[in-house]
Design a protein around this motif. Sequence first.
Motif, PDB file in Angstrom:
ATOM      1  N   LYS A 168     -22.690  13.721  22.117  1.00  0.00           N
ATOM      2  CA  LYS A 168     -23.507  14.746  22.757  1.00  0.00           C
ATOM      3  C   LYS A 168     -23.202  14.852  24.247  1.00  0.00           C
ATOM      4  N   LEU A 169     -23.007  13.716  24.887  1.00  0.00           N
ATOM      5  CA  LEU A 169     -22.696  13.707  26.319  1.00  0.00           C
ATOM      6  C   LEU A 169     -21.329  14.332  26.589  1.00  0.00           C
ATOM      7  N   SER A 170     -20.344  13.935  25.808  1.00  0.00           N
ATOM      8  CA  SER A 170     -18.987  14.442  26.021  1.00  0.00           C
ATOM      9  C   SER A 170     -18.893  15.929  25.694  1.00  0.00           C
ATOM     10  N   ASP A 171     -19.641  16.374  24.696  1.00  0.00           N
ATOM     11  CA  ASP A 171     -19.645  17.800  24.342  1.00  0.00           C
ATOM     12  C   ASP A 171     -20.185  18.658  25.480  1.00  0.00           C
ATOM     13  N   GLU A 172     -20.972  18.043  26.358  1.00  0.00           N
ATOM     14  CA  GLU A 172     -21.526  18.759  27.510  1.00  0.00           C
ATOM     15  C   GLU A 172     -20.644  18.624  28.751  1.00  0.00           C
ATOM     16  N   GLY A 173     -19.440  18.087  28.567  1.00  0.00           N
ATOM     17  CA  GLY A 173     -18.495  18.001  29.668  1.00  0.00           C
ATOM     18  C   GLY A 173     -18.688  16.820  30.589  1.00  0.00           C
ATOM     19  N   LEU A 174     -19.424  15.794  30.141  1.00  0.00           N
ATOM     20  CA  LEU A 174     -19.659  14.612  30.965  1.00  0.00           C
ATOM     21  C   LEU A 174     -18.613  13.538  30.674  1.00  0.00           C
ATOM     22  N   PHE A 175     -18.185  12.858  31.726  1.00  0.00           N
ATOM     23  CA  PHE A 175     -17.169  11.816  31.613  1.00  0.00           C
ATOM     24  C   PHE A 175     -17.850  10.531  31.147  1.00  0.00           C
ATOM     25  N   CYS A 176     -17.565  10.131  29.915  1.00  0.00           N
ATOM     26  CA  CYS A 176     -18.236   8.950  29.379  1.00  0.00           C
ATOM     27  C   CYS A 176     -17.270   8.122  28.536  1.00  0.00           C
ATOM     28  N   GLY A 177     -17.653   6.873  28.318  1.00  0.00           N
ATOM     29  CA  GLY A 177     -16.815   5.972  27.548  1.00  0.00           C
ATOM     30  C   GLY A 177     -17.592   4.753  27.102  1.00  0.00           C
ATOM     31  N   VAL A 178     -16.845   3.758  26.629  1.00  0.00           N
ATOM     32  CA  VAL A 178     -17.441   2.596  25.975  1.00  0.00           C
ATOM     33  C   VAL A 178     -17.117   1.318  26.732  1.00  0.00           C
ATOM     34  N   LEU A 179     -18.141   0.484  26.898  1.00  0.00           N
ATOM     35  CA  LEU A 179     -17.950  -0.883  27.380  1.00  0.00           C
ATOM     36  C   LEU A 179     -17.928  -1.791  26.160  1.00  0.00           C
ATOM     37  N   LEU A 180     -16.764  -2.308  25.848  1.00  0.00           N
ATOM     38  CA  LEU A 180     -16.613  -3.233  24.722  1.00  0.00           C
ATOM     39  C   LEU A 180     -16.706  -4.657  25.270  1.00  0.00           C
ATOM     40  N   HIS A 181     -17.893  -5.018  25.685  1.00  0.00           N
ATOM     41  CA  HIS A 181     -18.120  -6.386  26.143  1.00  0.00           C
ATOM     42  C   HIS A 181     -19.600  -6.642  26.322  1.00  0.00           C
ATOM     43  N   PRO A 182     -19.973  -7.906  26.093  1.00  0.00           N
ATOM     44  CA  PRO A 182     -19.090  -9.023  25.773  1.00  0.00           C
ATOM     45  C   PRO A 182     -18.664  -9.012  24.300  1.00  0.00           C
ATOM     46  N   VAL A 183     -17.539  -9.650  24.050  1.00  0.00           N
ATOM     47  CA  VAL A 183     -17.086  -9.895  22.687  1.00  0.00           C
ATOM     48  C   VAL A 183     -17.338 -11.376  22.411  1.00  0.00           C
ATOM     49  N   LEU A 184     -18.133 -11.665  21.402  1.00  0.00           N
ATOM     50  CA  LEU A 184     -18.613 -13.023  21.158  1.00  0.00           C
ATOM     51  C   LEU A 184     -17.640 -13.811  20.280  1.00  0.00           C
ATOM     52  N   PRO A 185     -17.133 -14.926  20.787  1.00  0.00           N
ATOM     53  CA  PRO A 185     -16.213 -15.750  19.992  1.00  0.00           C
ATOM     54  C   PRO A 185     -16.791 -16.104  18.628  1.00  0.00           C
ATOM     55  N   PHE A 186     -15.968 -15.958  17.598  1.00  0.00           N
ATOM     56  CA  PHE A 186     -16.287 -16.317  16.222  1.00  0.00           C
ATOM     57  C   PHE A 186     -17.330 -15.390  15.585  1.00  0.00           C
ATOM     58  N   ILE A 187     -17.700 -14.304  16.281  1.00  0.00           N
ATOM     59  CA  ILE A 187     -18.696 -13.377  15.728  1.00  0.00           C
ATOM     60  C   ILE A 187     -18.133 -11.963  15.622  1.00  0.00           C
ATOM     61  N   ASN A 188     -17.786 -11.361  16.761  1.00  0.00           N
ATOM     62  CA  ASN A 188     -17.245 -10.000  16.707  1.00  0.00           C
ATOM     63  C   ASN A 188     -15.862  -9.901  17.337  1.00  0.00           C
ATOM     64  N   ASP A 189     -15.197 -11.038  17.506  1.00  0.00           N
ATOM     65  CA  ASP A 189     -13.854 -11.038  18.110  1.00  0.00           C
ATOM     66  C   ASP A 189     -12.781 -10.891  17.037  1.00  0.00           C
ATOM     67  N   THR A 190     -12.841  -9.751  16.330  1.00  0.00           N
ATOM     68  CA  THR A 190     -11.902  -9.499  15.251  1.00  0.00           C
ATOM     69  C   THR A 190     -11.048  -8.276  15.557  1.00  0.00           C
ATOM     70  N   GLU A 191      -9.872  -8.240  14.973  1.00  0.00           N
ATOM     71  CA  GLU A 191      -8.973  -7.104  15.131  1.00  0.00           C
ATOM     72  C   GLU A 191      -9.624  -5.836  14.600  1.00  0.00           C
ATOM     73  N   GLU A 192     -10.303  -5.941  13.450  1.00  0.00           N
ATOM     74  CA  GLU A 192     -10.958  -4.774  12.863  1.00  0.00           C
ATOM     75  C   GLU A 192     -12.003  -4.195  13.803  1.00  0.00           C
ATOM     76  N   ASN A 193     -12.773  -5.055  14.475  1.00  0.00           N
ATOM     77  CA  ASN A 193     -13.823  -4.570  15.365  1.00  0.00           C
ATOM     78  C   ASN A 193     -13.241  -3.748  16.508  1.00  0.00           C
ATOM     79  N   VAL A 194     -12.171  -4.243  17.102  1.00  0.00           N
ATOM     80  CA  VAL A 194     -11.547  -3.520  18.206  1.00  0.00           C
ATOM     81  C   VAL A 194     -10.980  -2.186  17.726  1.00  0.00           C
ATOM     82  N   ILE A 195     -10.269  -2.205  16.616  1.00  0.00           N
ATOM     83  CA  ILE A 195      -9.653  -0.984  16.085  1.00  0.00           C
ATOM     84  C   ILE A 195     -10.706   0.059  15.750  1.00  0.00           C
ATOM     85  N   GLN A 196     -11.784  -0.374  15.095  1.00  0.00           N
ATOM     86  CA  GLN A 196     -12.832   0.572  14.696  1.00  0.00           C
ATOM     87  C   GLN A 196     -13.561   1.152  15.901  1.00  0.00           C
TER      88      GLN A 196
END
Length: 294
Positions: A168-196
């Motif tokens: 919704k934000l980007s459709d309105e022309g706003l500059f936005c993105g994702v903070l992928l952190h923190p990444v928790l060791p042994f929980i979400n530190d997987t290749e699939e998580n980053v790719i998805q």
Amino acid sequence: MKTISTKTILSKNKYPNFWFGNDFSMNLYRGCHHGCIYCDSRSECYQNDGFDTVKVKENALNILKLELSKKRTKGVVGMGAMSDSYNAFEKDLEVTRGALKLLRDYHFGVSLETKSDLIVRDIDLFKEIQKYNDVIIKMTITTFDDELSCIIEPNASLSSKRFEAIKKLSDEGLFCGVLLHPVLPFINDTEENVIQIVRKSYESGARFVHGYFGVTLRDRQRTYYLKKLDQYYPGLKERYLKTYGYRYECLSVHHKKLENILKRECQKYGLLYKMSDIIKAYKYENTVEQLSLF
């Protein structure tokens, strides 16, 4: 909800390019209700006792108005670093919305990070601010899995709702993105998580994904985090202590590999991932848009 007294709201950043080009910082609230198990703001150094209780700063908007009026140099004001600007009480209190109106009126920019889809309520103000100064919106998303987000960020908006907010934000022309952190060791530190996450970010219209593949732990935050590991992942606390001891920075054992995957996937979709490139892009694009208006 509690109230606390304060004398100042706005603070000047010593190193503006350290974190997304923020020239100033402000927090209208103290504490947070999201309940994220990894939040460093629980640490003793921030002197934020009772962190899970949200406290609003008394007379915050009047103080902010006075401080903004005295600034000769305009700049980008960072919001949400220590406590989320869109907590559950903001829907009714509208302190964050009031602050955005002041930034608009005094022609300051905004750099805001959140985990709440309530941010879409204020799209109108972000667009108005963008007419005069820079705007960048960062949505923290640590996992693409809604079930996992309910465990590690129990009271925040679901990851899927955050992606919808980005759209919704980007459709309105706003500059936005994702903070992928923190990444928790042994929980979400997987290749699939980053790719998805990179794929979903692209599909949602995000312009960047900035990653940090580890978690920081110290004093009472470490105690809180390890207690939650015992609650949700029996045996994982011992693995942490064996791997990291009482180290402050706990990088994923796969962090180099994950950094390369992030780089590869972002390049694949044309997304930015370096801090310096993100700063240059949003400030340049907003400047071009402002010039076109005049």
